[in-house]
Write a protein that holds these residues in place. Structure first.
Motif, short mmCIF file in Angstrom:
data_model
loop_
_atom_site.label_atom_id
_atom_site.label_comp_id
_atom_site.label_asym_id
_atom_site.label_seq_id
_atom_site.Cartn_x
_atom_site.Cartn_y
_atom_site.Cartn_z
N PRO A 277 0.92 -1.12 0.05
CA PRO A 277 -0.19 0.05 -0.12
C PRO A 277 1.10 1.25 0.01
O PRO A 277 2.16 1.33 0.06
N LEU A 278 0.21 2.31 -0.20
CA LEU A 278 0.84 3.60 -0.12
C LEU A 278 1.58 3.83 1.35
O LEU A 278 1.09 3.57 2.35
N PRO A 279 2.79 4.59 1.34
CA PRO A 279 3.44 5.05 2.63
C PRO A 279 2.31 5.88 3.19
O PRO A 279 1.52 6.44 2.73
N SER A 280 2.53 5.90 4.61
CA SER A 280 1.43 6.73 5.45
C SER A 280 1.41 8.20 5.09
O SER A 280 0.36 8.95 5.06
N ASP A 281 2.70 8.73 4.53
CA ASP A 281 2.76 10.08 3.98
C ASP A 281 3.47 9.98 2.73
O ASP A 281 4.49 10.13 2.73
N PRO A 282 2.77 9.84 1.46
CA PRO A 282 3.63 9.74 0.26
C PRO A 282 4.28 10.95 0.00
O PRO A 282 5.53 10.64 -0.78
N THR A 283 3.86 12.16 0.16
CA THR A 283 4.47 13.29 -0.19
C THR A 283 5.72 13.44 0.67
O THR A 283 7.11 13.73 0.16
N ALA A 284 5.76 13.17 2.00
CA ALA A 284 7.01 12.89 2.89
C ALA A 284 8.00 11.91 2.33
O ALA A 284 9.17 12.24 2.42
N PHE A 285 7.59 10.94 2.05
CA PHE A 285 8.39 9.66 1.49
C PHE A 285 9.08 10.03 0.27
O PHE A 285 10.41 9.95 0.15
N ALA A 286 8.29 10.79 -0.62
CA ALA A 286 8.95 11.17 -1.79
C ALA A 286 10.18 12.06 -1.92
O ALA A 286 11.10 12.09 -2.49
N GLN A 287 9.81 13.30 -0.55
CA GLN A 287 10.55 14.25 -0.61
C GLN A 287 12.02 13.80 0.15
O GLN A 287 13.03 14.21 -0.14
N ARG A 288 11.65 13.01 1.02
CA ARG A 288 12.92 12.37 1.80
C ARG A 288 14.05 11.61 0.91
O ARG A 288 15.17 12.04 0.98
N PHE A 289 13.31 10.81 -0.04
CA PHE A 289 14.17 9.91 -0.82
C PHE A 289 14.34 10.69 -2.15
O PHE A 289 15.02 10.00 -3.17
N GLY A 290 13.85 11.94 -2.44
CA GLY A 290 14.22 12.30 -3.70
C GLY A 290 13.61 11.84 -4.95
O GLY A 290 14.47 11.71 -6.13
N ILE A 291 12.37 11.25 -4.71
CA ILE A 291 11.66 10.77 -6.01
C ILE A 291 11.19 11.93 -6.78
O ILE A 291 9.96 12.31 -6.20
N SER A 292 11.42 12.25 -7.77
CA SER A 292 11.20 13.52 -8.52
C SER A 292 9.44 13.44 -8.82
O SER A 292 9.04 14.51 -8.72
N GLY A 293 9.03 12.29 -9.37
CA GLY A 293 7.79 12.25 -9.68
C GLY A 293 6.78 12.04 -8.62
O GLY A 293 5.70 12.35 -8.78
N GLY A 294 7.25 11.54 -7.50
CA GLY A 294 6.29 11.17 -6.51
C GLY A 294 5.98 9.47 -6.19
O GLY A 294 6.36 8.78 -7.25
N VAL A 295 5.12 9.41 -5.40
CA VAL A 295 4.61 7.79 -5.22
C VAL A 295 3.31 7.64 -5.92
O VAL A 295 2.38 8.68 -5.82
N LEU A 296 3.37 6.62 -6.55
CA LEU A 296 2.00 6.22 -7.06
C LEU A 296 1.35 5.10 -6.28
O LEU A 296 2.17 4.26 -5.60
N GLY A 297 -0.01 5.22 -6.14
CA GLY A 297 -0.83 4.16 -5.49
C GLY A 297 -1.88 3.57 -6.29
O GLY A 297 -2.41 4.07 -7.18
#
Length: 527
Positions: A277-297
């Motif tokens: 499933p999605l991380p509890s805070d997808p935006t925070a996950f993407a920002q911490r790990f430098g995932i430029s396009g973001g998290v898809l769920g």
């Protein structure tokens, strides 16, 4: 704008392999863990070689080939070879064994089993099906195998054996359009290109991963195939492979977020991370790990693929799994298929604008097909709710299934195996929350046979010899009897509220992993 049914040239495995080999033959397509690689031309040659070997073994177009292999060149060669021949594949977890595996393989009705494990040979023999080692697939001619007729988008690409829900496992029919629709949302629709690389470190036998591989065939994106995730150096692997998109299941996000922050975790090209499933805070996950396009769920199941998606840049309330994807019509209904008001939980039912976009039934099981596809809608067996803005929320499983180690596990199948133990009269399996709160742990309640001795450590070892490692329960509790309906069915809803404080927990005493069973201590285990 209405959707159009794609052509086989746009979504078929053989057609895409041929197109890519013709238009960009020398471009690198797949890299493997041992440092070897295939170009698009070599990938097509490997597929045709395997297809001609399979034909020599008597496999015909439309017949089923069972594949029991881990990630690697052998898996892709077997899969794409069967597809090039127009045969249907049934993919199984290679850690499955014994009677459990035999029952699943039998349902798919294969004419051949491909496996490198000696343990699978007697399973194939028991159901009177020949088996072969994947090494033999390398020796065929690279000439294009002739087809008995053109492959069509409604032809059955795969038999997907579910883990079973309210009963035994079912063989789900997956057309080429169903295969395409399941993976296109995160590949073609996400705008992947030849500059992208999919990290293939989750099992290829899972539709959650192999459908994205087919999407990458369409977008000409590279594949970096690894045997399994290396969580301790996950971002280093992403950097080394040049991965721009990857899939995370189960508690992977929790593990990664729990590690100390280091500069290397942002030193990669990753632009999409698919969280199931999605991380509890997808935006925070993407920002911490430098995932430029973001998290898809997404939300989906074997029969429908993916019906609900969560995209970066679209505001989704906490806990939501997303909104209905284009081409899918969803309703939340009560037990009489009447739609319930927004915010009220009910069963999710699904239908699609285009034909063949989801499964069209279960192999040789008309009764189950009619029950699940009743009133013109597929009934998922999952309880969801939807708010006024169209955001969907997963609430519970109506179906009797447990989610563990990224696998959907049938409690029915575990109960059937446990009931075969000489000391056990009856058993009921239920899901309990794991320590991480992400997935399920398995708890089994047992009614012991009169006068029988039962040692829990020995029971765990016995179970590990009969079911895959991830299906061995963690918690064990003895009861005198089960609450039952007038027809004798166990009322599991009365058991699910039970806690684990009265249970025997195997975790401190015995480890059960893919590598085997190992006792940690000789503490007495009987109860």
């Amino acid at each position: 704008m209405s959707l159009r049914l794609p052509t086989i040239d746009q979504i078929g495995i053989r057609a895409l392999l041929e197109r890519n080999a013709s238009e960009c033959p020398d471009r690198e397509f797949v890299t493997f863990e041992d440092g070897t690689s295939w170009t698009f031309s070599e990938a097509l040659n490997q597929a045709f070689s395997a297809a001609n070997v399979l034909r020599g073994m008597g496999v015909q177009q439309g017949q089923v080939v069972a594949i029991l292999l881990g990630n690697g060149a052998d898996f892709l060669r077997a899969w794409w070879g069967a597809a090039a021949l127009g045969a249907t594949t049934a993919m199984f977890n290679p850690t499955y064994q014994g009677e459990f595996l035999g029952n699943l393989v039998r349902k798919a009705e294969p004419v051949l089993v491909i496996s490198e494990s000696d343990a699978h040979v007697p399973v194939a023999a028991a159901i009177d099906v020949p088996s072969m080692h994947p090494f033999a697939l390398r020796s065929g001619s690279a000439e294009p195998p002739k087809l008995e007729r053109p492959i069509e988008v409604w032809d059955v690409h795969g038999i997907l054996c579910t883990s079973g829900t309210t009963g035994g496992s079912k063989a789900v029919l997956q057309s080429y359009h169903h295969l395409h629709t399941t993976g296109s949302w995160a590949t073609i629709d996400a705008g992947l290109s030849p500059d992208d690389t999919l990290l293939v470190d989750l099992p290829l036998f899972h539709a959650a991963l192999n459908t994205f591989v087919v999407g990458c065939l369409a977008t000409r994106s590279r594949l970096a195939v690894r045997t399994r995730p290396q969580l301790s150096r996950y971002w280093a692997v992403a950097r080394e492979t040049g991965a721009t998109i990857a899939v995370g299941v189960s508690a992977m996000a929790v593990y990664l977020q729990g590690q100390p922050t280091v500069p290397e975790e942002r030193d990669h090209r990753m632009r999409y991370w698919i969280g199931v499933p999605l991380p509890s805070d997808p935006t925070a996950f993407a920002q911490r790990f430098g995932i430029s396009g973001g998290v898809l769920g997404a939300y989906g199941c074997t029969e429908i693929g993916v019906a609900v998606i969560a995209r970066p840049g679209v505001a989704h309330p906490p806990g939501s799994c997303g909104r209905a994807r284009p081409g899918f019509e969803l309703r939340i209904v009560d037990e009489n298929d009447v739609e319930v008001p927004a915010g009220q939980p009910g069963e999710l039912v699904v239908r699609t604008e285009l034909p063949w976009a989801i499964s069209h039934g279960y192999l040789n099981d008309g009764e189950a097909t009619a029950a699940s596809w009743r009133n013109g809608w597929f009934h998922t067996g999952d309880a969801l709710s939807v708010d006024e803005d169209g955001n969907y929320y997963f609430r519970d499983r109506i179906k009797d299934v447990i989610r563990r180690r990224g696998e959907n596990i049938s409690s029915f199948e575990i109960e059937r195996i446990i009931a075969g133990h000489p000391a056990i009269e009856e058993a009921a399996c239920i899901a309990v929350s794991s320590d991480l709160g992400i997935e399920d742990e398995i708890k089994v309640l047992i009614v012991r046979r009169d006068g029988a001795d039962l040692d829990y450590l020995q029971l765990v070892e016995w179970l590990a010899a009969h079911v895959p490692y991830f299906m061995v329960p963690r918690f064990f509790e003895e009861v005198d009897s089960f609450p039952k309906t007038a027809t004798g069915r166990i009322q599991k809803f009365l058991l699910r509220g039970e806690h684990t404080d009265r249970c025997w927990d195997r975790e401190p005493y015995i480890a059960v992993t893919r590598d085997g069973v190992k006792r940690r201590t000789a503490v007495p285990s009987g109860r």
